[in-house]
Design a protein around this motif. Structure first.
Motif, PDB file in Angstrom:
ATOM      1  N   HIS A   8      -6.605  -2.741   8.275  1.00 47.04           N
ATOM      2  CA  HIS A   8      -6.572  -4.204   8.196  1.00 47.04           C
ATOM      3  C   HIS A   8      -7.639  -4.759   7.261  1.00 47.04           C
ATOM      4  O   HIS A   8      -7.366  -5.653   6.450  1.00 47.04           O
ATOM      5  N   GLN A   9      -8.867  -4.244   7.346  1.00 41.21           N
ATOM      6  CA  GLN A   9      -9.954  -4.780   6.529  1.00 41.21           C
ATOM      7  C   GLN A   9      -9.725  -4.519   5.042  1.00 41.21           C
ATOM      8  O   GLN A   9     -10.033  -5.366   4.196  1.00 41.21           O
ATOM      9  N   LEU A  10      -9.164  -3.368   4.713  1.00 41.25           N
ATOM     10  CA  LEU A  10      -8.869  -3.083   3.309  1.00 41.25           C
ATOM     11  C   LEU A  10      -7.648  -3.869   2.826  1.00 41.25           C
ATOM     12  O   LEU A  10      -7.534  -4.176   1.639  1.00 41.25           O
ATOM     13  N   ALA A  11      -6.746  -4.212   3.728  1.00 47.83           N
ATOM     14  CA  ALA A  11      -5.624  -5.070   3.344  1.00 47.83           C
ATOM     15  C   ALA A  11      -6.141  -6.455   2.945  1.00 47.83           C
ATOM     16  O   ALA A  11      -5.675  -7.044   1.964  1.00 47.83           O
ATOM     17  N   ILE A  12      -7.117  -6.961   3.698  1.00 47.29           N
ATOM     18  CA  ILE A  12      -7.737  -8.236   3.325  1.00 47.29           C
ATOM     19  C   ILE A  12      -8.430  -8.095   1.972  1.00 47.29           C
ATOM     20  O   ILE A  12      -8.302  -8.952   1.091  1.00 47.29           O
ATOM     21  N   THR A  13      -9.168  -6.996   1.798  1.00 47.90           N
ATOM     22  CA  THR A  13      -9.888  -6.750   0.549  1.00 47.90           C
ATOM     23  C   THR A  13      -8.932  -6.718  -0.636  1.00 47.90           C
ATOM     24  O   THR A  13      -9.215  -7.285  -1.705  1.00 47.90           O
ATOM     25  N   ALA A  14      -7.788  -6.064  -0.473  1.00 44.90           N
ATOM     26  CA  ALA A  14      -6.800  -6.010  -1.551  1.00 44.90           C
ATOM     27  C   ALA A  14      -6.254  -7.400  -1.853  1.00 44.90           C
ATOM     28  O   ALA A  14      -6.091  -7.781  -3.018  1.00 44.90           O
ATOM     29  N   PHE A  39       0.845  -1.193   0.000  1.00 41.22           N
ATOM     30  CA  PHE A  39       0.000   0.000   0.000  1.00 41.22           C
ATOM     31  C   PHE A  39       0.883   1.247   0.000  1.00 41.22           C
ATOM     32  O   PHE A  39       2.003   1.235   0.515  1.00 41.22           O
ATOM     33  N   SER A  40       0.342   2.335  -0.541  1.00 43.91           N
ATOM     34  CA  SER A  40       1.066   3.605  -0.539  1.00 43.91           C
ATOM     35  C   SER A  40       1.104   4.235   0.851  1.00 43.91           C
ATOM     36  O   SER A  40       1.943   5.089   1.133  1.00 43.91           O
ATOM     37  N   ARG A  41       0.187   3.819   1.722  1.00 42.60           N
ATOM     38  CA  ARG A  41       0.144   4.270   3.116  1.00 42.60           C
ATOM     39  C   ARG A  41      -0.720   3.281   3.887  1.00 42.60           C
ATOM     40  O   ARG A  41      -1.183   2.292   3.331  1.00 42.60           O
ATOM     41  N   ASN A  42      -0.938   3.562   5.159  1.00 40.05           N
ATOM     42  CA  ASN A  42      -1.787   2.700   5.976  1.00 40.05           C
ATOM     43  C   ASN A  42      -3.258   2.952   5.657  1.00 40.05           C
ATOM     44  O   ASN A  42      -3.760   4.057   5.820  1.00 40.05           O
ATOM     45  N   PHE A  43      -3.949   1.919   5.164  1.00 41.10           N
ATOM     46  CA  PHE A  43      -5.373   2.026   4.859  1.00 41.10           C
ATOM     47  C   PHE A  43      -6.236   1.178   5.801  1.00 41.10           C
ATOM     48  O   PHE A  43      -7.456   1.314   5.793  1.00 41.10           O
TER      49      PHE A  43
END
Length: 321
Positions: A74-80, A68-72
């Protein structure tokens, strides 16, 4: 052809334990008949987590990295991770080994029994405070009473999903996703396996109280309208009560106008502020959706067929299958 299992691991400042996690997972897959790919999603780490993962990638081609370009979050990390997974089944687990790899074969067995989603159900949680255990237990039970979905109790994001379930999850476009709620919402044939959630191998939890509260709010406002209904009730009840109370005091004559006025004003104001806060949570979600910003930005991917060094946007309304 052997089945491919994708394992998604969100990473945020896991320098202290990420090498142990990688070694444990590599040792695990050597004993399995399925093929595996590991997709580490770096959620804007500021430590050496990425460097450690990249070093392991030089020796193991089944390790892949999404940065990621920055911290978005935990849930969006799973989504990605779900967007990049190519496996016949996908497992989501934490990168701190609290979700033990030895549970995965039990999930795969259930998957072979034609279950589309197999979630880990915690029977014990080591290394967590009584307060954390109590609040987590309370949240699941409150959520189940309020929500429009029947989300299983005491389950986190540790689960296996068949590819067709993953494809459906990719079509959901919440800006602040509550993944375990989404997995319940899409349906399909689901079951559980019991497991003992272990203590972190190193480092500190990446879900302090503030993030747990945000996750709870996101979950409830994603799948329940009851807080809005409560806001309406709270707004009406003090007004009606105030009218009747004022009428009684005027008839009885035993009152202090100043004290009654201040009490009613403060009580009503407090409830109205609560109502506004609840409404604000829902309106904030609507605003995020209307803005239609990218849910996250991937600055670089490594280990995939095509290395991507550009900025990769995934919009809320973009779907991939």
């Amino acid at each position: 052809m052997d089945q491919l299992i994708s394992i998604i691991l969100p990473v945020f400042n896991e320098e202290a334990g990420i090498q142990t996690t990688i070694d444990t997972l590599l040792n695990y897959v050597e004993q399995q008949k399925e093929r595996y790919e590991f997709i580490f999603v770096d959620d804007g780490s500021k430590d050496r987590s990425v460097k450690i993962i990249e070093t392991s990638m030089e020796q193991h081609e089944n390790i892949k990295l999404v940065k990621f370009s920055r911290n978005f979050g935990h849930q969006l990390a799973i989504t990605a991770g779900l967007q990049y997974a190519t496996g016949d089944a996908v497992v989501v687990m934490d990168a701190d080994l609290q979700d033990p790899p030895e549970v995965i074969p039990k999930m795969i067995q259930k998957w072979h029994e034609e279950y589309d989603i197999v979630y880990g159900k915690r029977i014990q949680r080591d290394g967590e405070t009584l307060f954390k255990k109590f609040t987590a237990s309370a949240f699941y039970r409150i959520f189940r009473k309020m929500a429009t979905i029947d989300m299983p109790l005491d389950t986190g994001d540790f689960r296996l999903m068949d590819r067709r379930a993953v494809i459906q999850l990719r079509k959901l476009h919440e800006q602040d996703p509550f993944v375990r709620g989404q997995v319940t919402w899409i349906g399909f044939k689901q079951t559980s396996v019991m497991y003992h959630r272990q203590e972190r191998i190193a480092g500190e939890t990446k879900y302090p109280l503030s993030k747990m509260i945000k996750l709870a709010i996101d979950g409830i406002t994603s799948f329940s309208m009851k807080p809005l209904q409560l806001a309406n009730i709270f707004s009406v009840v003090p007004i009606v009560s105030g009218i009747f109370s004022l009428g009684y005091l005027l008839i009885s004559g035993s009152y202090s106008l100043a004290s009654v006025g201040v009490t009613v004003l403060l009580f009503t104001l407090g409830l109205l502020l609560l109502s506004v806060g609840i409404l604000g949570s829902y309106l904030g979600r609507v605003l995020d959706q209307v803005n239609d910003r990218p849910r996250f930005i991937v600055s670089e991917t490594e280990g995939f067929q095509e290395r991507n060094k550009g900025i990769h946007h995934l919009h809320a309304r973009q779907s991939q299958s």
